[in-house]
Write an enzyme that holds these catalytic residues in place. Structure first.
Site, PDB file in Angstrom:
ATOM      1  N   ASN A   7       0.883  -1.167   0.000  1.00 42.69           N
ATOM      2  CA  ASN A   7       0.000   0.000   0.000  1.00 42.69           C
ATOM      3  C   ASN A   7       0.921   1.217   0.000  1.00 42.69           C
ATOM      4  O   ASN A   7       1.474   1.593   1.024  1.00 42.69           O
ATOM      5  CB  ASN A   7      -0.879  -0.041   1.264  1.00 42.69           C
ATOM      6  CG  ASN A   7      -1.853   1.123   1.316  1.00 42.69           C
ATOM      7  OD1 ASN A   7      -1.783   2.039   0.497  1.00 42.69           O
ATOM      8  ND2 ASN A   7      -2.735   1.087   2.285  1.00 42.69           N
ATOM      9  N   ARG A  89      -2.585  -2.153  -3.358  1.00 39.45           N
ATOM     10  CA  ARG A  89      -3.786  -1.346  -3.176  1.00 39.45           C
ATOM     11  C   ARG A  89      -3.636  -0.150  -4.113  1.00 39.45           C
ATOM     12  O   ARG A  89      -2.665   0.610  -4.012  1.00 39.45           O
ATOM     13  CB  ARG A  89      -3.874  -0.849  -1.732  1.00 39.45           C
ATOM     14  CG  ARG A  89      -5.022   0.092  -1.567  1.00 39.45           C
ATOM     15  CD  ARG A  89      -4.995   0.801  -0.260  1.00 39.45           C
ATOM     16  NE  ARG A  89      -6.147   1.676  -0.173  1.00 39.45           N
ATOM     17  CZ  ARG A  89      -6.163   2.819   0.494  1.00 39.45           C
ATOM     18  NH1 ARG A  89      -5.097   3.207   1.155  1.00 39.45           N
ATOM     19  NH2 ARG A  89      -7.232   3.557   0.526  1.00 39.45           N
ATOM     20  N   HIS A 178     -12.927   3.031  -0.216  1.00 45.77           N
ATOM     21  CA  HIS A 178     -12.996   1.956   0.793  1.00 45.77           C
ATOM     22  C   HIS A 178     -13.684   0.712   0.225  1.00 45.77           C
ATOM     23  O   HIS A 178     -14.206  -0.104   0.982  1.00 45.77           O
ATOM     24  CB  HIS A 178     -13.805   2.380   2.052  1.00 45.77           C
ATOM     25  CG  HIS A 178     -13.167   3.441   2.866  1.00 45.77           C
ATOM     26  ND1 HIS A 178     -13.899   4.464   3.436  1.00 45.77           N
ATOM     27  CD2 HIS A 178     -11.891   3.641   3.241  1.00 45.77           C
ATOM     28  CE1 HIS A 178     -13.081   5.255   4.116  1.00 45.77           C
ATOM     29  NE2 HIS A 178     -11.849   4.774   4.013  1.00 45.77           N
ATOM     30  N   LEU A 207     -16.026   3.189   9.576  1.00 46.64           N
ATOM     31  CA  LEU A 207     -15.794   4.413  10.342  1.00 46.64           C
ATOM     32  C   LEU A 207     -14.362   4.419  10.878  1.00 46.64           C
ATOM     33  O   LEU A 207     -14.078   3.872  11.945  1.00 46.64           O
ATOM     34  CB  LEU A 207     -16.802   4.514  11.505  1.00 46.64           C
ATOM     35  CG  LEU A 207     -18.288   4.337  11.137  1.00 46.64           C
ATOM     36  CD1 LEU A 207     -19.178   4.452  12.369  1.00 46.64           C
ATOM     37  CD2 LEU A 207     -18.718   5.337  10.068  1.00 46.64           C
ATOM     38  N   GLY A 210     -10.758   8.141   7.900  1.00 46.08           N
ATOM     39  CA  GLY A 210     -11.632   8.396   6.769  1.00 46.08           C
ATOM     40  C   GLY A 210     -12.862   7.520   6.994  1.00 46.08           C
ATOM     41  O   GLY A 210     -12.735   6.447   7.584  1.00 46.08           O
ATOM     42  N   ARG A 239     -11.664  15.638   7.703  1.00 45.01           N
ATOM     43  CA  ARG A 239     -12.370  16.046   6.477  1.00 45.01           C
ATOM     44  C   ARG A 239     -13.786  16.500   6.808  1.00 45.01           C
ATOM     45  O   ARG A 239     -14.453  15.878   7.635  1.00 45.01           O
ATOM     46  CB  ARG A 239     -12.429  14.886   5.476  1.00 45.01           C
ATOM     47  CG  ARG A 239     -11.090  14.509   4.923  1.00 45.01           C
ATOM     48  CD  ARG A 239     -11.172  13.292   4.028  1.00 45.01           C
ATOM     49  NE  ARG A 239     -10.106  12.372   4.348  1.00 45.01           N
ATOM     50  CZ  ARG A 239     -10.071  11.092   3.991  1.00 45.01           C
ATOM     51  NH1 ARG A 239     -11.065  10.575   3.292  1.00 45.01           N
ATOM     52  NH2 ARG A 239      -9.065  10.329   4.339  1.00 45.01           N
ATOM     53  N   GLY A 329     -11.486   1.492  12.546  1.00 46.03           N
ATOM     54  CA  GLY A 329     -11.079   1.888  13.908  1.00 46.03           C
ATOM     55  C   GLY A 329     -12.220   2.236  14.842  1.00 46.03           C
ATOM     56  O   GLY A 329     -12.389   1.620  15.898  1.00 46.03           O
ATOM     57  N   GLU A 332     -15.196  -0.480  14.899  1.00 52.27           N
ATOM     58  CA  GLU A 332     -14.877  -1.708  15.644  1.00 52.27           C
ATOM     59  C   GLU A 332     -14.704  -1.453  17.139  1.00 52.27           C
ATOM     60  O   GLU A 332     -14.931  -2.349  17.952  1.00 52.27           O
ATOM     61  CB  GLU A 332     -13.586  -2.330  15.090  1.00 52.27           C
ATOM     62  CG  GLU A 332     -13.743  -2.872  13.680  1.00 52.27           C
ATOM     63  CD  GLU A 332     -12.406  -3.170  13.011  1.00 52.27           C
ATOM     64  OE1 GLU A 332     -11.429  -3.467  13.722  1.00 52.27           O
ATOM     65  OE2 GLU A 332     -12.344  -3.094  11.770  1.00 52.27           O
ATOM     66  N   GLU A 382      -8.158  -5.156   4.954  1.00 51.54           N
ATOM     67  CA  GLU A 382      -7.992  -4.864   3.526  1.00 51.54           C
ATOM     68  C   GLU A 382      -6.817  -5.648   2.937  1.00 51.54           C
ATOM     69  O   GLU A 382      -6.875  -6.088   1.793  1.00 51.54           O
ATOM     70  CB  GLU A 382      -7.804  -3.355   3.323  1.00 51.54           C
ATOM     71  CG  GLU A 382      -9.137  -2.624   3.466  1.00 51.54           C
ATOM     72  CD  GLU A 382      -9.014  -1.169   3.841  1.00 51.54           C
ATOM     73  OE1 GLU A 382      -8.432  -0.886   4.919  1.00 51.54           O
ATOM     74  OE2 GLU A 382      -9.498  -0.311   3.096  1.00 51.54           O
TER      75      GLU A 382
HETATM   76  P1  ADP Z   1      -7.587   4.923   9.028  1.00 50.36           P
HETATM   77  O1  ADP Z   1      -8.694   5.554   8.244  1.00 50.36           O
HETATM   78  O2  ADP Z   1      -6.440   5.861   9.276  1.00 50.36           O
HETATM   79  O3  ADP Z   1      -7.183   3.542   8.543  1.00 50.36           O
HETATM   80  P2  ADP Z   1      -8.581   3.514  11.371  1.00 50.36           P
HETATM   81  O4  ADP Z   1      -9.538   2.587  10.732  1.00 50.36           O
HETATM   82  O5  ADP Z   1      -7.341   2.943  11.965  1.00 50.36           O
HETATM   83  O6  ADP Z   1      -8.228   4.741  10.459  1.00 50.36           O
HETATM   84  O7  ADP Z   1      -9.380   4.299  12.521  1.00 50.36           O
HETATM   85  C1  ADP Z   1      -8.722   5.255  13.302  1.00 50.36           C
HETATM   86  C2  ADP Z   1      -9.742   5.930  14.191  1.00 50.36           C
HETATM   87  O8  ADP Z   1     -10.470   4.958  14.937  1.00 50.36           O
HETATM   88  C3  ADP Z   1      -9.095   6.809  15.236  1.00 50.36           C
HETATM   89  O9  ADP Z   1      -8.845   8.090  14.738  1.00 50.36           O
HETATM   90  C4  ADP Z   1     -10.144   6.828  16.317  1.00 50.36           C
HETATM   91  O10 ADP Z   1     -11.027   7.880  16.025  1.00 50.36           O
HETATM   92  C5  ADP Z   1     -10.869   5.525  16.169  1.00 50.36           C
HETATM   93  N1  ADP Z   1     -10.553   4.581  17.268  1.00 50.36           N
HETATM   94  C6  ADP Z   1      -9.592   3.650  17.292  1.00 50.36           C
HETATM   95  N2  ADP Z   1      -9.611   2.985  18.458  1.00 50.36           N
HETATM   96  C7  ADP Z   1     -10.621   3.510  19.201  1.00 50.36           C
HETATM   97  C8  ADP Z   1     -11.168   3.254  20.502  1.00 50.36           C
HETATM   98  N3  ADP Z   1     -10.658   2.325  21.275  1.00 50.36           N
HETATM   99  N4  ADP Z   1     -12.216   4.004  20.899  1.00 50.36           N
HETATM  100  C9  ADP Z   1     -12.738   4.962  20.090  1.00 50.36           C
HETATM  101  N5  ADP Z   1     -12.262   5.234  18.875  1.00 50.36           N
HETATM  102  C10 ADP Z   1     -11.231   4.532  18.422  1.00 50.36           C
END
Ligand code: ADP
Length: 398
Positions: A7, A89, A178, A207, A210, A239, A329, A332, A382
């Site tokens: 990636n 990717r 995505h 979520l 991005g 964003r 992030g 989940e 991914e």
């Molecule tokens: P990216 O789009 O950079 O791949 P990710 O899928 O890793 O992002 O998601 C990152 C976001 O997930 C963080 O900015 C945060 O907002 C959220 N996040 C990650 N872990 C937690 C948590 N334990 N509780 C709440 N939000 C979380």
């Protein structure tokens, strides 16, 4: 089959070596490519390795990653021939690519052409592909596009209410992003529920930093929130997401902003960060909410509102709903955010069990017993999806 998944970003290169039967063997990221103090990291099981070194370009980054993968002290692989394919990717596949493809000169030229639509991403993807071709010229390479899964969108969902000429002249339309994640989690949901994907109406909420939502009917995307670029749709970490485009004209005029300055504000200074004034990371927003910070509460409320509104509108597009998926992030891990998004959605048959919802980063059915819609947490992967697509294509040519 051992597959190297790449990636490639403008100054970074994420890599993962995946054995398609055993799972990930090693992964890492090279950051600040093009500088004297680039940062190389490698993770093998619980072992982490980090080194700062000069890495001038993507070619060198690939060479260094391979040198470490071959390093006998890590015991990952003993010779380069073990890598049977490389999966990349690629962010933008325009209207040409409806699925992953084996890369040849024509494909590479098309990806390069789509740099016009994704100027930050596609040139980096091309650099990563060229770098791998140089170091491993005989290994097949596959491009897996973020936009491909969304190519099933019907024109009424992908066209904007702009003069049609702009679509013909510049290909201005909704592409959606995505896609690899939305496809992966929707397939996993069908497997988990032991129901054919073709029978399901799914809303998939990716979520992360991005964020995007996709409405998927019978395995085909019928609407999605990101558009011509990944700026449209939900409010995100930095964003803005969607708002009246006239505001852009107003701000450029009254703040004397150039196009790049406006672009920077919309992509880097807006969203959760812009509204809260605190952070783009939901964990920081949640901490601030505990102290009663009003702007943090507002940012969270706005985020939840737009996600709920999008789910409602996609249920209308789908004429019903069977499965609601949370992934990435925040999807989940965000226990309270999930609970707030799913509150008072019983008109749709969505209801979650708050005890079951009390979990992070694991595949889980969090639906309440009275719910008619299955609400699932499905961790996205991914890289695994890219490896699987790559294996499929390479095996088909054998
Ligand atoms: P990216 O789009 O950079 O791949 P990710 O899928 O890793 O992002 O998601 C990152 C976001 O997930 C963080 O900015 C945060 O907002 C959220 N996040 C990650 N872990 C937690 C948590 N334990 N509780 C709440 N939000 C979380």
């Amino acid at each position: 089959m051992k597959i190297l998944v790449i990636n490639s970003g403008s100054s970074s290169l994420k890599y993962q070596l995946i054995d398609t039967t055993e799972g990930p063997l090693a992964k890492g990221i090279i950051e600040k490519i093009g500088s004297e103090d680039a940062v190389f990291t490698l993770e093998v099981g619980k072992k982490h390795f980090r080194e700062v070194m000069p890495i001038g370009n993507h070619n060198r980054a690939v060479e260094i990653a391979l040198t470490f993968l071959l390093d006998q002290s890590y015991g990952i692989i003993t010779c380069l021939n073990e890598i049977e394919a490389i999966g990349h990717r690629v962010v933008h596949g325009g209207e040409s690519f409806r699925r992953a493809v084996l890369i040849d000169d024509l494909v590479l030229a098309k990806i390069d052409e789509y740099s016009l639509l994704a100027p930050l991403h596609n040139p980096a993807n091309v650099a990563g592909i060229r770098a791998c071709a140089k170091v491993m010229p005989n290994v097949p390479q596959v491009a897996v596009f973020d936009t491909a899964f969304h190519q099933s969108l019907p024109p009424k969902a992908y066209l904007y209410g702009l003069p049609y000429d702009y679509y013909e002249k510049y290909k201005i339309r909704r592409y959606g992003f995505h896609g690899t994640s939305h496809q992966y989690v929707s397939q996993k949901a069908a497997e988990f529920l032991q129901q054919p994907l073709e029978t399901l109406k799914i809303i998939s909420c990716h979520l992360g930093n991005g964020a995007s939502i996709a409405a998927i009917n019978s395995g085909r995307v019928v609407d999605t929130s990101m558009g011509f670029t990944p700026l449209e749709g939900l409010m995100m970490g930095t964003r803005s997401g969607s708002f009246d485009p006239a505001v852009v004209l107003y701000l450029m005029k009254h703040e004397h902003l150039t196009a790049p300055e406006m672009d920077y504000i919309l992509n880097k200074k807006s969203g959760l960060l812009g509204v809260s004034g605190i952070s783009n990371d939901f964990r920081d927003i949640e901490e601030a909410i505990k102290t009663g910070d009003q702007r943090a509460i507002l940012a969270k409320d706005m985020y939840v509102h737009i996600v709920r509104k999008t789910i409602g509108s996609y249920a209308a597009v789908l004429n019903g709903l069977d499965v609601l998926i949370f992934t990435a992030g925040l999807g989940e891990n965000g226990i309270t955010v999930r609970a707030e998004i799913c509150a008072e959605m019983d008109y749709l048959g969505i209801a979650i069990d708050l005890d079951k919802n009390n979990c992070r980063a694991q595949l889980a059915d969090i639906s309440a017993s009275k719910a008619t819609v299955k609400t699932l947490i499905i961790p996205t992967d991914e890289e695994a999806a890219i490896a699987k697509e790559t294996e499929k294509l390479v095996q088909a040519t054998k």
